[in-house]
Design a protein around this motif. Structure first.
Motif: not given
Lengths: 407, 407
Positions: A185, A264-265, A267-269, A271
């Motif tokens: 990433x 996805x990355x 969104x994780x970071x 949230x």
């Protein structure tokens, strides 16, 4: 008389600007580059030498947050064109330095206040456009947002207005990076700037008003030349504001391509609160701004260039009517990461952002765009800019009723 | 003579231990709890009062990393049973304090060195078992790993050995938390400890040797009582080591249940380097340990308890032979998050970890487990422990040839 040029900034885009100015040194007088860390500017000059250019290029230390220091340097080197590709936080001080000295000003993105994330529209109205009268009074040429997007995509819209339609009904700007850097990433720009673009409300101009969405809420599949089918998401971007001011009755939308992995990355970071600008305190009592740590663990965007392969495709789908008859045109550029690296040592994203302000600087030097006032790119003649960009390595292509062809 | 008991630690598990000891105060003499931050211990005592228990309970400040301070406190309050549910970093100093004073020692997890992540097996051999002779010489009872897993699951294995098989062929420990805390993401224990379990190599004992895998490499779907079909992944866990020492010829595996969402968040954080214990330096020059920031942004595990609903199911599938005939038995417990919170103010994960060391402390006080040497749970008679656990709120059930029934 040849005009001395000063580049402000020494990041990935500045590297492209400096290389391109060196390649076109005959258009200018003396060449200068200034950065807070002068060693970074020295390194760029060294990379120009390595490509075999023997032009003189001088590096200067500069705190661009200090408009007096900017004005002093401009006077000292007698610069009359300033290309500001420093951090988004220095626009207003560099512009003031230009107003105070009469030098022409060119930038590639709106001003940002480091303390604010994702300001609400009208973006240019918050800072730059407040200096319109000052520019006109001083006879200072100030060209705002002259990168690729904003910049070239604004010229694409203007070209559609000039050559295709008497009424523009919608402008959809689509930015697809189908390249691959080979890392698990990474962001293509400074992660702080990159993520700030997506953490707030998404603004678009539709039905004559600002519409609000969340990031990744509205996606659309596009089928584009070279890069093929790609999903892009409605995003906020500088040029939506300036274009909506010129084309009040048109819908203006910006679509940025994202793969499922990036989303996805992100969104994780997001949230977890790891993209926050607000400091948190660890159990040990250390105050940390999460986004600054995320930046520290991610790859340096500049380090991606050597391994970057693949293409970008950025263009405008413009719909409108001519003599009442509806039509559409897609005006676009395809750039190649590897070719960019081989030419100037930067990846394609920096290349597409860094070549256009050099075209703008050349047009100012030649007088074509030396308008002695503040202007966004769509306010200026598009064809000379797009033709010059073709010579500089960013050719424009057009898909219209006659097929897919060069400009 | 009633034996005074000292709890070390004041986290979520310590809260359960303190409540359960208060509920069973008739088994002990005076009751004490010690923590670096004495206010946290005070708060636990307050929560016991709120549940209507009128027993005396005294809080003490203690630096448990200092074995002399531990010994001094033990002597001062004349404690003869110490339940260590502090951080995993204090085992060896607390144990030393017990050896120096003759007090019995009970813990729930292996010692960890804060500077090392995921040490290689033999885990107990690295620290605790090196003190076996010292315990025996001093006549000190030291019961290692007396939580649920390790702890109760070790007793389940021993029960299978005692009552089902003359040869144990495999022990598969399965830990499923089918509860829901309602947050986007959270860890059930201290994130530092939780993530450390999964960032290194996964060790299992198969075919008479240590086998190595990566985390989430080996998954298996289990169909368990109450919680139903659940995917669990081969993981490293303390008890795999001690059980493999007792059951050298058996395969010993530990399976931890994870949902796709947990695995995704873990994978993103891990791949970006955000679970690292090694400090990184931000652009501003600040040194930050990424894992400590991640811990700071995640919900405090203790804060999950009020909203936690659903069940846990933890058990051992033991296969073996009796008189040459193969057979299998599944010995397990189902616990309920909401019931745990209503009883002791903690969620089910803390409840299952905190009740067993109290059962162990009662068995030491009664003399049943007061073995005057170091022992893991599987070295001790299983039935009195499991029957007492049933009385304390963690009933054992068994699925064997006769069906699914209480122990």
């Amino acid at each position: 008389m040849a005009r001395n040029v000063l580049i402000i900034g020494a990041g990935g885009v500045a590297q492209v600007v400096a290389h391109k100015i060196a390649q076109n040194a005959q258009e200018f007088g003396t060449l200068h580059i200034a950065s807070r860390t002068v060693a970074k500017a020295d390194k760029i000059i060294e990379s120009i030498r390595e490509k075999g250019h023997s032009v003189e290029f001088t590096a200067h230390p500069l705190d661009a947050m200090d408009s007096n220091a900017v004005a002093e340097l401009i006077r000292k080197i007698d610069a009359s064109i300033v290309v500001n590709v420093g951090s988004a936080f220095v626009n207003m001080t560099v512009l003031q330095g230009c107003i105070d000295t009469g030098a022409a000003y060119i930038d590639t993105a709106i001003h940002e206040d480091p303390a604010k994330v994702c300001e609400t529209p009208p973006w240019y109205g918050n800072y730059e456009w407040k200096r319109r009268e000052a520019c006109e009074a001083a006879g200072v040429t100030a060209i705002l947002g002259a990168g690729f997007d904003p910049g070239v995509v604004n010229a694409y819209a203007r070209l559609a207005e000039d050559e295709y339609f008497d009424k523009v009904e919608s402008i959809d700007i689509v930015d697809i990076n189908a390249g691959s850097h080979g890392r698990w990433f990474a962001t293509n720009f400074d992660p702080e700037i990159n993520f700030r673009e997506f953490t707030g409300t998404v603004y678009s101009w539709q039905k004559g008003a600002w519409q609000e969405n969340k990031m990744f809420e509205v996606g659309r599949e596009w089928d584009l030349p070279v890069v093929g089918k790609q999903t892009a998401y409605l995003s906020g971007h500088d040029e939506v504001h300036s274009l909506s001011a010129r084309y009040k009755d048109a819908d203006v939308r910006f679509w940025m391509g994202f793969g499922a992995h990036y989303i996805n990355v992100f969104t994780v970071l997001q949230n977890l609160g790891l993209l926050s600008e607000q400091p948190v305190t660890t159990a040990e009592g250390l105050e940390v701004v999460p986004l600054k740590l995320v930046k520290a663990v991610l790859p340096d965007p500049a380090s991606l260039a050597p391994d970057y392969v693949g293409k970008t495709c950025i263009g405008d789908l413009v719909k409108g009517t001519l003599d009442g008859k509806p039509g559409e045109v897609f005006i676009y550029n395809v750039a190649d990461h590897k070719e960019a690296f081989e030419e100037v040592g930067s990846q394609g994203i920096s290349y597409t952002a860094g070549v256009p302000p050099v075209a703008a600087a050349i047009l100012v030097a030649r007088g074509t765009w030396d308008v002695k006032k503040m202007a966004n790119v769509e306010d200026l003649p598009a064809r000379p800019f797009l033709e010059l960009l073709g010579d500089l390595g960013l050719p424009t292509r057009v898909i219209d009723a006659t097929g897919d062809h060069p400009l």
